[in-house]
Design an enzyme around this catalytic site. Structure first.
Site, short mmCIF file in Angstrom:
data_model
loop_
_atom_site.label_atom_id
_atom_site.label_comp_id
_atom_site.label_asym_id
_atom_site.label_seq_id
_atom_site.Cartn_x
_atom_site.Cartn_y
_atom_site.Cartn_z
N CYS A 52 0.85 -1.18 0.00
CA CYS A 52 0.00 0.00 0.00
C CYS A 52 0.90 1.24 0.00
CB CYS A 52 -0.89 0.00 1.24
SG CYS A 52 -1.90 1.48 1.43
N CYS A 55 0.27 3.23 3.61
CA CYS A 55 0.70 2.73 4.92
C CYS A 55 1.77 1.64 4.86
CB CYS A 55 -0.50 2.22 5.71
SG CYS A 55 -1.16 0.64 5.13
N CYS A 103 -5.23 0.63 6.38
CA CYS A 103 -5.51 2.08 6.41
C CYS A 103 -6.77 2.48 5.69
CB CYS A 103 -4.31 2.87 5.89
SG CYS A 103 -4.06 2.78 4.10
N CYS A 123 -8.04 -5.55 -10.01
CA CYS A 123 -7.57 -4.51 -10.93
C CYS A 123 -7.22 -3.28 -10.09
CB CYS A 123 -8.69 -4.23 -11.93
SG CYS A 123 -8.23 -3.17 -13.28
#
Length: 143
Positions: A52, A55, A103, A123
């Site tokens: 991510c 985070c 997050c 996706c």
């Protein structure tokens, strides 16, 4: 949940606005979409993990990445427990939105037209991800 997880989950929008590029913020916090075919992660073929961008939680293994032809990085499965989904009814469609379990940032959508073994196509917006090659040092291993 560890202390670090609690701290990361509590990241406010203003802190993220300062940490992310305007495009990342728009995609991840305002549920935007990057233009198809613009992410360098479409072409990432090395072994490693996709994290991510907000985070740094590990979300997808390169073992599950495949070329979907959609113009966005696609995976047939996330790392167990790394993502959550919600129903997205925007634009007169019903889709399944994918967000980071830690997050809650928007990552993309999942569709039932992927390859085996899951039949799913996660996706993802490339700007919502960062790539960490296998064997690269992590914060936990850096001393």
């Amino acid at each position: 949940m560890s202390e670090q997880d609690h701290a990361t989950a509590a990241i406010g929008d203003e802190e993220l606005r300062g940490r992310l590029s305007p495009q990342q913020y728009h995609v991840m916090r305002e549920h935007g979409t990057e233009r198809a075919g613009t992410s360098k992660l479409n072409y990432e073929k090395r072994d490693g993990l996709f994290h991510c961008a907000a985070c740094d939680a590990a979300l997808f293994s390169s073992d599950t990445k495949y070329e979907s032809g959609s113009g966005w990085p696609s995976f047939f499965a996330p790392i167990e427990g790394a993502t959550e989904t919600t129903v997205d009814r925007k634009y007169g469609m019903v889709r399944t939105e994918v967000h980071c379990a830690r997050c809650k940032s928007h990552l993309g959508h999942v569709f039932p037209d992927g390859p085996r073994p899951t039949g799913e196509r996660y996706c993802m917006n490339g700007v919502a991800l960062s790539f960490v090659p296998a064997g690269a040092p992590t914060d936990a291993s850096a001393g």
